[in-house]
Write a protein that holds these residues in place. Structure first.
Motif, PDB file in Angstrom:
ATOM      1  N   GLU A 142       0.800  -1.226   0.000  1.00  0.00           N
ATOM      2  CA  GLU A 142       0.000   0.000   0.000  1.00  0.00           C
ATOM      3  C   GLU A 142       0.833   1.276   0.000  1.00  0.00           C
ATOM      4  OE1 GLU A 142      -2.695  -0.119   3.281  1.00  0.00           O
ATOM      5  OE2 GLU A 142      -3.561  -2.066   2.697  1.00  0.00           O
ATOM      6  N   ILE A 144       3.556   4.045   2.102  1.00  0.00           N
ATOM      7  CA  ILE A 144       3.676   4.656   3.425  1.00  0.00           C
ATOM      8  C   ILE A 144       3.150   6.078   3.389  1.00  0.00           C
ATOM      9  CG2 ILE A 144       6.026   5.532   3.020  1.00  0.00           C
ATOM     10  CD1 ILE A 144       6.642   4.665   5.946  1.00  0.00           C
ATOM     11  N   ALA A 145       2.546   6.492   4.487  1.00  0.00           N
ATOM     12  CA  ALA A 145       2.025   7.855   4.567  1.00  0.00           C
ATOM     13  C   ALA A 145       3.190   8.845   4.557  1.00  0.00           C
ATOM     14  CB  ALA A 145       1.190   8.026   5.835  1.00  0.00           C
ATOM     15  N   LEU A 203      -3.633  12.893  10.910  1.00  0.00           N
ATOM     16  CA  LEU A 203      -2.937  11.701  10.427  1.00  0.00           C
ATOM     17  C   LEU A 203      -3.708  11.029   9.298  1.00  0.00           C
ATOM     18  CD1 LEU A 203      -0.483   9.883  10.837  1.00  0.00           C
ATOM     19  CD2 LEU A 203      -1.777   8.632  12.581  1.00  0.00           C
ATOM     20  N   ASP A 204      -5.034  11.016   9.375  1.00  0.00           N
ATOM     21  CA  ASP A 204      -5.840  10.395   8.324  1.00  0.00           C
ATOM     22  C   ASP A 204      -5.568  11.011   6.954  1.00  0.00           C
ATOM     23  OD1 ASP A 204      -6.983   8.546   9.917  1.00  0.00           O
ATOM     24  OD2 ASP A 204      -8.983   9.418   9.959  1.00  0.00           O
ATOM     25  N   TRP A 206      -2.743  12.138   5.771  1.00  0.00           N
ATOM     26  CA  TRP A 206      -1.511  11.578   5.225  1.00  0.00           C
ATOM     27  C   TRP A 206      -1.697  10.113   4.862  1.00  0.00           C
ATOM     28  CZ3 TRP A 206       1.466  15.325   3.865  1.00  0.00           C
ATOM     29  CH2 TRP A 206       1.479  16.509   4.604  1.00  0.00           C
ATOM     30  N   GLN A 207      -2.489   9.374   5.656  1.00  0.00           N
ATOM     31  CA  GLN A 207      -2.696   7.954   5.388  1.00  0.00           C
ATOM     32  C   GLN A 207      -3.534   7.728   4.135  1.00  0.00           C
ATOM     33  OE1 GLN A 207      -4.251   6.647   9.189  1.00  0.00           O
ATOM     34  NE2 GLN A 207      -2.208   6.101   9.927  1.00  0.00           N
ATOM     35  N   GLN A 208      -4.287   8.732   3.722  1.00  0.00           N
ATOM     36  CA  GLN A 208      -5.080   8.627   2.501  1.00  0.00           C
ATOM     37  C   GLN A 208      -4.264   8.979   1.257  1.00  0.00           C
ATOM     38  OE1 GLN A 208      -8.531  11.098   3.132  1.00  0.00           O
ATOM     39  NE2 GLN A 208      -9.171   9.908   4.939  1.00  0.00           N
ATOM     40  N   LYS A 210      -0.970   7.677   0.627  1.00  0.00           N
ATOM     41  CA  LYS A 210       0.222   6.843   0.735  1.00  0.00           C
ATOM     42  C   LYS A 210       0.978   6.789  -0.590  1.00  0.00           C
ATOM     43  CE  LYS A 210      -1.542   3.852   4.415  1.00  0.00           C
ATOM     44  NZ  LYS A 210      -1.901   2.463   4.789  1.00  0.00           N
TER      45      LYS A 210
END
Length: 336
Positions: A142, A144-145, A203-204, A206-208, A210
């Motif tokens: 997937e 990394i953020a 944080l969400d 950045w995680q979206q 990746k």
């Protein structure tokens, strides 16, 4: 398990050699053309290494480690890293390639795994990823953020906060993360809070976004191994005894002699603390063994739960001990 693997692999081979011979005429996959990657994951002691070897015997392959303990040179025995004999002449990559004085991050492993996969494809070989570290696999597939570097001053300030105080601050700045996290989860609360304070974005966000994942660039052939827990735990206990017979205590002695920082991954590996206490005279041998066995079972339970709940629903799973299913599973994995 380490010393049980040759017998386990031999039993597998005997159980399906004749039936598999009938299906050898199936089409071989073309890793170089289609970017195929086989993936065998599951809890410790579930038989992943033996299965990976059987796959490699049917399709020219390179076996690539995806276990966070087996990357370390110093943990040959306690990580159940395959021996030269167990590797059976098949090429293995990312096993024991990092010194114990270093800490291998998931991002570093993913970078190295991408290179190993690309090299295998260039040579027309099937990369067979095998291991029990779900985070490694997730970041590889997937990405990394891309969180920017955290401001050291902000990080230091957050580390000074009590957990409840940090949690309340997170509820104000990033309510989504606060809702997801337990109010006593200090590490994750601090991480979410430092990200939103330092970057101005939760944080969400950045995680979206990746980056670096290869999931869309390869054709994945995954298998999640989730054998019966009683069978798994019995293998965990037996493997610990086999590790002792192979020299686990001497391995711990060598680690202790290096005077490495206690927070390094090799010093936190299962068996190191328990047998260090025994060597220091703090506990008896029986207690050390029981504690190490219990820690191994607990680790296997956590891995089992992670792979059961976090693996994509479309990934093939097996809940058997594989003795009779091996032919069908290998044929499915190697299907073009």
């Amino acid at each position: 398990p380490a010393s049980a693997r040759p017998a386990f692999a031999a039993l597998i081979s005997l159980s399906f050699r004749d039936s598999f011979a009938m299906s050898v005429a199936m089409n071989m996959i073309s890793p170089k053309q289609d970017r195929n990657v086989a993936l065998v994951v599951g809890p410790t002691a579930s038989g992943k290494s033996a299965l990976a070897l059987e796959i490699a015997k049917k399709q020219p392959s390179v076996i690539i480690n995806a276990d966070s303990a087996q990357v370390y040179r110093d943990l040959a025995i306690l990580s159940a890293r395959p021996t030269e004999e167990e590797m059976a002449g098949i090429e293995h990559e990312l096993f024991g390639y990092i010194d114990g004085s270093e800490a291998c991050s998931a991002a570093r492993w993913a970078h190295d795994a991408k290179a190993a996969i690309a090299q295998a494809h260039d040579r027309g070989l099937l990369p067979v990823l095998v291991g029990g570290t779900g985070l490694y696999v997730r970041i590889l597939l997937e990405g990394i953020a891309p969180v920017p570097e955290i401001d050291p001053a902000i990080r230091q300030d957050i580390r000074k906060l009590e957990t409840l105080e940090a949690y309340r601050a997170l509820q104000h700045l990033d309510p989504v993360a606060a809702e997801r996290l337990h109010a006593a989860d200090t590490t994750r609360i601090q991480r979410a809070l430092e990200v939103v304070r330092s970057t101005g974005r939760p944080l969400d966000h950045w995680q979206q976004h990746k980056v670096g994942g290869i999931g869309d660039e390869i054709k994945l052939h995954p298998l999640v191994m989730l054998p019966p827990r009683d069978w798994l735990y019995e293998r965990c206990d037996r493997r610990l005894q086999e590790m002792l017979a192979r020299g686990a205590i001497q391995e711990v002695e060598r680690l202790v002699a290096r005077n490495l920082p206690k927070n390094l991954p090799v010093m936190r590996a299962i068996g190191v603390a328990e047998f260090s206490d025994w060597l220091a005279g703090n506990i008896d041998r029986e207690s050390a063994v029981e504690r190490a066995q219990a820690a191994t079972r607990q680790y296997a339970k956590r891995q089992y739960t992670w792979f059961r709940n976090q693996s994509p629903a479309k990934w093939q799973r097996t809940e058997q001990t594989l003795y009779n299913e091996i032919p069908d599973i290998i044929e499915t994995i190697l299907r073009p």
